[in-house]
Motif scaffolding. Structure first.
Motif, PDB file in Angstrom:
ATOM      1  N   GLN A  86      72.436 -30.188 -19.423  1.00 32.10           N
ATOM      2  CA  GLN A  86      73.848 -29.927 -19.683  1.00 32.10           C
ATOM      3  C   GLN A  86      74.479 -30.998 -20.572  1.00 32.10           C
ATOM      4  O   GLN A  86      75.617 -30.845 -21.035  1.00 32.10           O
ATOM      5  CB  GLN A  86      74.621 -29.853 -18.354  1.00 32.10           C
ATOM      6  CG  GLN A  86      74.963 -31.201 -17.726  1.00 32.10           C
ATOM      7  CD  GLN A  86      73.765 -31.947 -17.159  1.00 32.10           C
ATOM      8  OE1 GLN A  86      72.692 -31.380 -17.026  1.00 32.10           O
ATOM      9  NE2 GLN A  86      73.934 -33.215 -16.816  1.00 32.10           N
ATOM     10  N   LEU A  87      73.745 -32.074 -20.835  1.00 33.54           N
ATOM     11  CA  LEU A  87      74.281 -33.185 -21.623  1.00 33.54           C
ATOM     12  C   LEU A  87      74.473 -32.741 -23.075  1.00 33.54           C
ATOM     13  O   LEU A  87      73.543 -32.277 -23.729  1.00 33.54           O
ATOM     14  CB  LEU A  87      73.297 -34.360 -21.563  1.00 33.54           C
ATOM     15  CG  LEU A  87      73.781 -35.726 -22.046  1.00 33.54           C
ATOM     16  CD1 LEU A  87      74.915 -36.229 -21.178  1.00 33.54           C
ATOM     17  CD2 LEU A  87      72.622 -36.727 -22.036  1.00 33.54           C
ATOM     18  N   TRP A 114      70.476 -48.928 -17.097  1.00 30.83           N
ATOM     19  CA  TRP A 114      71.874 -48.489 -17.161  1.00 30.83           C
ATOM     20  C   TRP A 114      72.741 -49.537 -17.844  1.00 30.83           C
ATOM     21  O   TRP A 114      73.539 -49.224 -18.737  1.00 30.83           O
ATOM     22  CB  TRP A 114      72.390 -48.199 -15.749  1.00 30.83           C
ATOM     23  CG  TRP A 114      73.790 -47.667 -15.675  1.00 30.83           C
ATOM     24  CD1 TRP A 114      74.392 -46.783 -16.527  1.00 30.83           C
ATOM     25  CD2 TRP A 114      74.777 -47.991 -14.687  1.00 30.83           C
ATOM     26  NE1 TRP A 114      75.683 -46.525 -16.130  1.00 30.83           N
ATOM     27  CE2 TRP A 114      75.953 -47.254 -14.996  1.00 30.83           C
ATOM     28  CE3 TRP A 114      74.776 -48.813 -13.556  1.00 30.83           C
ATOM     29  CZ2 TRP A 114      77.112 -47.333 -14.226  1.00 30.83           C
ATOM     30  CZ3 TRP A 114      75.932 -48.885 -12.787  1.00 30.83           C
ATOM     31  CH2 TRP A 114      77.080 -48.149 -13.120  1.00 30.83           C
ATOM     32  N   HIS A 160      67.161 -34.577 -24.512  1.00 31.52           N
ATOM     33  CA  HIS A 160      67.161 -34.033 -23.163  1.00 31.52           C
ATOM     34  C   HIS A 160      65.832 -34.345 -22.481  1.00 31.52           C
ATOM     35  O   HIS A 160      64.819 -34.603 -23.158  1.00 31.52           O
ATOM     36  CB  HIS A 160      67.374 -32.518 -23.193  1.00 31.52           C
ATOM     37  CG  HIS A 160      68.797 -32.129 -23.459  1.00 31.52           C
ATOM     38  ND1 HIS A 160      69.179 -30.827 -23.732  1.00 31.52           N
ATOM     39  CD2 HIS A 160      69.936 -32.858 -23.515  1.00 31.52           C
ATOM     40  CE1 HIS A 160      70.482 -30.781 -23.920  1.00 31.52           C
ATOM     41  NE2 HIS A 160      70.964 -32.005 -23.801  1.00 31.52           N
ATOM     42  N   HIS A 206      77.870 -42.660 -14.191  1.00 33.12           N
ATOM     43  CA  HIS A 206      76.466 -42.699 -13.753  1.00 33.12           C
ATOM     44  C   HIS A 206      75.567 -42.659 -14.982  1.00 33.12           C
ATOM     45  O   HIS A 206      75.964 -42.205 -16.060  1.00 33.12           O
ATOM     46  CB  HIS A 206      76.141 -41.525 -12.830  1.00 33.12           C
ATOM     47  CG  HIS A 206      76.093 -40.202 -13.532  1.00 33.12           C
ATOM     48  ND1 HIS A 206      74.914 -39.593 -13.901  1.00 33.12           N
ATOM     49  CD2 HIS A 206      77.079 -39.381 -13.964  1.00 33.12           C
ATOM     50  CE1 HIS A 206      75.182 -38.449 -14.512  1.00 33.12           C
ATOM     51  NE2 HIS A 206      76.491 -38.297 -14.565  1.00 33.12           N
ATOM     52  N   ASN A 207      74.347 -43.170 -14.826  1.00 37.49           N
ATOM     53  CA  ASN A 207      73.388 -43.206 -15.921  1.00 37.49           C
ATOM     54  C   ASN A 207      72.822 -41.806 -16.125  1.00 37.49           C
ATOM     55  O   ASN A 207      72.113 -41.291 -15.259  1.00 37.49           O
ATOM     56  CB  ASN A 207      72.263 -44.191 -15.589  1.00 37.49           C
ATOM     57  CG  ASN A 207      71.464 -44.582 -16.811  1.00 37.49           C
ATOM     58  OD1 ASN A 207      71.879 -44.366 -17.937  1.00 37.49           O
ATOM     59  ND2 ASN A 207      70.299 -45.166 -16.589  1.00 37.49           N
ATOM     60  N   ASN A 208      73.121 -41.172 -17.252  1.00 34.91           N
ATOM     61  CA  ASN A 208      72.764 -39.763 -17.418  1.00 34.91           C
ATOM     62  C   ASN A 208      71.577 -39.514 -18.348  1.00 34.91           C
ATOM     63  O   ASN A 208      71.335 -38.389 -18.754  1.00 34.91           O
ATOM     64  CB  ASN A 208      73.971 -38.947 -17.889  1.00 34.91           C
ATOM     65  CG  ASN A 208      74.658 -39.548 -19.104  1.00 34.91           C
ATOM     66  OD1 ASN A 208      74.069 -40.343 -19.828  1.00 34.91           O
ATOM     67  ND2 ASN A 208      75.904 -39.174 -19.321  1.00 34.91           N
ATOM     68  N   PHE A 209      70.822 -40.562 -18.672  1.00 35.97           N
ATOM     69  CA  PHE A 209      69.560 -40.354 -19.379  1.00 35.97           C
ATOM     70  C   PHE A 209      68.583 -41.484 -19.036  1.00 35.97           C
ATOM     71  O   PHE A 209      68.985 -42.625 -18.824  1.00 35.97           O
ATOM     72  CB  PHE A 209      69.772 -40.261 -20.902  1.00 35.97           C
ATOM     73  CG  PHE A 209      70.394 -41.479 -21.538  1.00 35.97           C
ATOM     74  CD1 PHE A 209      69.610 -42.535 -21.990  1.00 35.97           C
ATOM     75  CD2 PHE A 209      71.769 -41.561 -21.723  1.00 35.97           C
ATOM     76  CE1 PHE A 209      70.170 -43.642 -22.586  1.00 35.97           C
ATOM     77  CE2 PHE A 209      72.350 -42.666 -22.327  1.00 35.97           C
ATOM     78  CZ  PHE A 209      71.544 -43.718 -22.756  1.00 35.97           C
ATOM     79  N   ASP A 241      81.460 -41.065 -19.444  1.00 38.88           N
ATOM     80  CA  ASP A 241      80.455 -40.432 -18.586  1.00 38.88           C
ATOM     81  C   ASP A 241      79.400 -41.434 -18.134  1.00 38.88           C
ATOM     82  O   ASP A 241      79.014 -41.470 -16.966  1.00 38.88           O
ATOM     83  CB  ASP A 241      79.764 -39.281 -19.336  1.00 38.88           C
ATOM     84  CG  ASP A 241      80.700 -38.123 -19.616  1.00 38.88           C
ATOM     85  OD1 ASP A 241      81.748 -38.037 -18.938  1.00 38.88           O
ATOM     86  OD2 ASP A 241      80.397 -37.320 -20.515  1.00 38.88           O
ATOM     87  N   LEU A 242      78.919 -42.246 -19.075  1.00 38.22           N
ATOM     88  CA  LEU A 242      77.865 -43.205 -18.761  1.00 38.22           C
ATOM     89  C   LEU A 242      78.366 -44.271 -17.792  1.00 38.22           C
ATOM     90  O   LEU A 242      77.584 -44.837 -17.020  1.00 38.22           O
ATOM     91  CB  LEU A 242      77.354 -43.848 -20.042  1.00 38.22           C
ATOM     92  CG  LEU A 242      76.051 -44.645 -19.944  1.00 38.22           C
ATOM     93  CD1 LEU A 242      74.894 -43.749 -19.516  1.00 38.22           C
ATOM     94  CD2 LEU A 242      75.731 -45.329 -21.273  1.00 38.22           C
ATOM     95  N   ASN A 248      68.746 -33.242 -17.458  1.00 32.86           N
ATOM     96  CA  ASN A 248      70.094 -33.407 -18.018  1.00 32.86           C
ATOM     97  C   ASN A 248      70.337 -32.414 -19.149  1.00 32.86           C
ATOM     98  O   ASN A 248      70.930 -32.768 -20.180  1.00 32.86           O
ATOM     99  CB  ASN A 248      70.321 -34.835 -18.505  1.00 32.86           C
ATOM    100  CG  ASN A 248      69.275 -35.277 -19.527  1.00 32.86           C
ATOM    101  OD1 ASN A 248      68.391 -34.503 -19.898  1.00 32.86           O
ATOM    102  ND2 ASN A 248      69.384 -36.515 -19.984  1.00 32.86           N
ATOM    103  N   GLN A 269      85.564 -34.339  -9.950  1.00 30.03           N
ATOM    104  CA  GLN A 269      84.660 -33.430  -9.249  1.00 30.03           C
ATOM    105  C   GLN A 269      85.420 -32.579  -8.243  1.00 30.03           C
ATOM    106  O   GLN A 269      85.151 -31.382  -8.098  1.00 30.03           O
ATOM    107  CB  GLN A 269      83.554 -34.235  -8.557  1.00 30.03           C
ATOM    108  CG  GLN A 269      82.570 -34.870  -9.543  1.00 30.03           C
ATOM    109  CD  GLN A 269      81.528 -35.707  -8.842  1.00 30.03           C
ATOM    110  OE1 GLN A 269      81.698 -36.137  -7.707  1.00 30.03           O
ATOM    111  NE2 GLN A 269      80.422 -35.954  -9.522  1.00 30.03           N
TER     112      GLN A 269
END
Length: 296
Positions: free
Chosen positions: A144-145, A187, A120, A156-159, A152-153, A142, A271
């Motif tokens: 909530q990851l 990404w 995280h 969008h790039n989540n890390f 998911d990736l 992040n 969403q």
């Protein structure tokens, strides 16, 4: 060969260099080499910080590039100038908690089937005034990851790079970073790495992702690409998605382009579904109008 190669890309950011050096020096895990890639910027402060790090017991390799051709090329150059089992991109504006390397290295040593591991991150907002960095806010980036999923990736790039330790063998397998991408290279690398195998997650905020919202001019060397270069990010996200989908169509195959397309189509619908579900719950318990007025 060292256990970890830490690749730092920098160009004309002397104010931030002491902080990134301290982030590296403060690691409790010490079997690493710090590769400092100066992407055709001024050399003086880069060499000075490298000398200080060596005095403090850090193995340092300095790479002075004569021509800047992008962040991904700088990353690849740093990887070529080092030898290690694992690697991580530690950009010159981000930082770590002291146990980042220890925990991520232990994780990959124990989970040999994983191609990398992510922690995280904390988002740190800051501004630079009078040659000083002032922190203006902190929040979870992040938190909530709970796992790294291709679906998911692909949306969008989540890390961020600062939180991702990966195996060099996987880097070699995907042919490194794509030097044709002026932005979104991390990404793309994350996606291609995840196609090789699973990426683990340590649900602890061991990495700090720094943002400078006030430095938004593209010409400002201290601006973030995710803020100062937001228009380019939007442009190249379309180019990247189109390129991958076009390749799948032209080769009559199901590949990363199809996955990216499906994630993009499903993302807004998901969403919207969640938004409607929350509205129904709030209406049922009689709080919808109250929350609506509160938000407005």
């Amino acid at each position: 060969m060292t256990k970890v190669a830490i690749i730092t890309r920098t160009k004309n950011r002397p104010i931030l260099l002491p902080r990134v050096r301290a982030s590296v020096e403060n690691q409790t895990f010490r079997d690493f080499v710090w590769v400092l890639v100066n992407d055709a910027g001024e050399r003086g402060e880069v060499d000075r910080q490298a000398d200080i790090a060596r005095t403090n017991g850090v193995d340092v390799v300095v790479v002075h590039r004569d021509k800047s051709v992008g962040m991904e090329a700088a990353s690849n150059d740093g990887m070529k100038k080092s030898s290690s089992e694992y690697a991580v991109i530690h950009d010159d504006d981000d930082t770590w908690q002291p146990d980042f390397l220890k925990q991520t290295v232990d994780y990959l040593d124990e989970n040999i089937s994983n191609v990398g591991v992510v922690t995280h991150s904390i988002r740190i907002d800051e501004e630079i005034t009078d040659n000083h960095v002032k922190i203006t806010g902190k929040s979870s980036f992040n938190g909530q990851l709970n796992s790294i999923k291709l679906s998911d990736l692909s949306f969008h790039n989540n890390f961020p790079p600062i939180s991702f330790l990966f195996r060099r063998s996987c880097y070699d397998a995907v042919n490194g970073f794509d030097e044709t991408l002026p932005v979104l290279g991390d990404w793309d690398f994350n996606l291609r790495t995840l196609l090789e195998g699973d990426i683990g997650l340590i649900p602890e905020a061991l990495a700090n992702y720094h943002f400078r919202i006030s430095n938004v001019k593209a010409s400002d060397s201290y601006g973030n690409t995710v803020t100062a270069g937001i228009d380019k990010h939007i442009q190249y996200e379309a180019i990247y998605r189109n390129r991958k989908l076009r390749n799948d169509i032209n080769t009559n195959s199901l590949g990363l382009g199809f996955v990216l397309h499906q994630a993009y189509v499903a993302g807004p619908r998901h969403q919207s579904y969640v938004s409607l579900l929350i509205q129904k719950i709030l209406k049922k318990i009689g709080l919808f109008e109250f929350v609506k007025r509160l938000l407005s």
